[in-house]
Design a protein around this motif. Structure first.
Motif, PDB file in Angstrom:
ATOM      1  N   ASP A 197       0.824  -1.209   0.000  1.00 55.73           N
ATOM      2  CA  ASP A 197       0.000   0.000   0.000  1.00 55.73           C
ATOM      3  C   ASP A 197       0.861   1.262   0.000  1.00 55.73           C
ATOM      4  N   MET A 198       1.983   1.234   0.715  1.00 52.45           N
ATOM      5  CA  MET A 198       2.866   2.404   0.752  1.00 52.45           C
ATOM      6  C   MET A 198       3.342   2.775  -0.647  1.00 52.45           C
ATOM      7  N   TYR A 199       3.787   1.780  -1.401  1.00 48.54           N
ATOM      8  CA  TYR A 199       4.297   2.060  -2.743  1.00 48.54           C
ATOM      9  C   TYR A 199       3.179   2.388  -3.729  1.00 48.54           C
ATOM     10  N   ARG A 200       2.003   1.849  -3.500  1.00 45.61           N
ATOM     11  CA  ARG A 200       0.887   2.096  -4.412  1.00 45.61           C
ATOM     12  C   ARG A 200       0.109   3.363  -4.067  1.00 45.61           C
ATOM     13  N   ASN A 201       0.476   4.024  -2.982  1.00 44.11           N
ATOM     14  CA  ASN A 201      -0.189   5.255  -2.575  1.00 44.11           C
ATOM     15  C   ASN A 201      -0.202   6.251  -3.734  1.00 44.11           C
ATOM     16  N   ASP A 202      -1.296   7.008  -3.852  1.00 41.15           N
ATOM     17  CA  ASP A 202      -1.454   7.940  -4.969  1.00 41.15           C
ATOM     18  C   ASP A 202      -0.314   8.944  -5.078  1.00 41.15           C
ATOM     19  N   LYS A 203       0.290   9.299  -3.938  1.00 47.04           N
ATOM     20  CA  LYS A 203       1.365  10.286  -3.948  1.00 47.04           C
ATOM     21  C   LYS A 203       2.732   9.662  -4.218  1.00 47.04           C
ATOM     22  N   VAL A 204       2.781   8.338  -4.246  1.00 44.53           N
ATOM     23  CA  VAL A 204       4.044   7.627  -4.438  1.00 44.53           C
ATOM     24  C   VAL A 204       4.115   6.987  -5.823  1.00 44.53           C
ATOM     25  N   ASN A 205       3.171   6.096  -6.103  1.00 47.62           N
ATOM     26  CA  ASN A 205       3.042   5.471  -7.423  1.00 47.62           C
ATOM     27  C   ASN A 205       4.307   4.755  -7.892  1.00 47.62           C
TER      28      ASN A 205
END
Length: 366
Positions: free
Chosen positions: A256-264
């Motif tokens: 989820d951390m890497y898939r976060n909208d601000k991370v992508n």
């Protein structure tokens, strides 16, 4: 009053530089003969680096000394130069690195560092140029795993910058904070100190040309992860977990951390470590100590590839402890398993680069 160079140099001899506790002339910081044009004096001072903490105070002291010795009407210009060129902007870091792969885990103890080390070595054995950065500032393990605990990186000058030269072992360029701290002493740093040290290992090191730059990240989510995301355009992440339900729950958080909208940052795939136990005397038997196919099921659920299932084998632990990772011997089942993992990573990275745009660095809120 007529001005001449010796008058200016005599003035500069009265200014102490805190970095050397000597005056500017003795410190060799006056880079050229002072230039005089009427009542204007131009002096070039060379500092060790652009982030010198004594820069502003030294420049002001030099200006005051020249005015005192040469007359208060003297116009003084101090030009500053640096022995080491300033660090490139974030977007221009590591221009010769093609792919940056973060190896992560939601929790500790799942063998993430073991997977990262063996993946790096296996990629090197496939003929790729590989770098490995141990980003676990508080618990570095790579110096021991690569049997280079006594190594001490040295500085080299590259294009006018003083850079840290990575240690090379098993075909991999390696850096870790473990090279700079005592292995027997706990690293008690505040978050800012840790992230500053990490940035140095990234930006102030001579990584050169790399096909794959592997980041062995700390377990969980932390300031270190945020610093990496704000410093590097990470090609993709490899998530390591055991099949155990508790580990899988934390693996979801990592995804989820890497898939976060601000991370992508794309998830390249999952690695199921300690997938089963096979005793040496019963090579055909598999005992699912931590559960069966947990990562395989999670990969299907999250729609990401399952890159490898690595068995729980005593020799993997033993080889890691003595600094000869299992990937060094491809004639063993474990060595072949890590080589297969490396080939899978190459495949998914190539597909990702073909089908998706380059990852953007996470912006820093001001």
């Amino acid at each position: 009053m007529a001005l001449y160079p010796k008058m200016v140099m005599d003035a500069l001899q009265t200014v102490m530089y805190a970095g050397t506790k000597k005056n500017l002339v003795e410190s060799g910081m006056v880079a050229d003969q002072p230039a005089i044009n009427g009542q204007k004096v131009t002096v070039v001072l060379e500092f060790p680096r652009d982030t010198d903490p004594f820069l502003k105070s030294t420049v002001k002291a030099a200006e005051a000394a020249i005015k005192y010795h040469c007359g208060k009407d003297t116009e003084v210009e101090i030009v500053t130069e640096f022995k080491s060129k300033p660090r490139p902007e974030v977007e221009k870091l590591l221009p010769q690195v093609k792919n940056i792969v973060a190896v992560s885990s939601g929790k500790g103890g799942v063998g993430k560092s073991t997977v990262a080390a063996n993946l790096a070595i296996s990629l090197a054995r496939l003929g790729y140029k590989v770098g490995l950065l141990d980003t676990d500032i508080f618990g570095p393990s790579m110096p021991k795993m690569f049997r280079v605990e006594d190594a001490r990186p040295y500085a080299v000058e590259v294009d006018g910058r003083n850079l840290i030269e990575p240690i090379e072992q098993y075909g991999v360029k390696l850096l870790s904070i473990g090279f700079f701290v005592s292995p027997d002493t706990a690293t008690l740093w505040r978050g800012g100190m840790a992230t500053s040290a990490l940035k140095q290992l990234i930006a102030d090191a001579n990584w050169g040309e790399l096909d794959y730059f592997i980041l062995d990240t700390p377990p969980g989510t932390s300031d270190i992860h945020l610093t990496l995301l704000q410093t590097l355009a990470i090609t993709g992440a490899v998530i390591v977990s055991t099949p155990q339900a508790v580990a899988l729950a934390d693996a979801r958080k990592g995804i989820d951390m890497y898939r976060n909208d601000k991370v992508n940052v794309p998830i390249l795939g999952l690695v199921e470590n300690m997938a089963w136990f096979t005793p040496a005397e019963l090579p055909e038997n598999k005992y699912y100590i931590f559960g069966k196919d947990g990562c395989k099921d999670l990969a299907q659920e999250m729609n990401v590839p399952l890159l490898a299932q690595i068995p729980l084998v005593q020799s993997i632990r033993e080889n890691g402890d003595v600094g000869t990772p299992a990937a060094l011997d491809i004639d063993t089942a474990t060595g072949q398993a890590f080589l297969n993992l490396a080939q899978a990573v190459v495949t998914v990275v190539n597909r990702r680069n073909k089908e998706m745009p380059k990852t953007k660095i996470v912006g820093v809120k001001k």
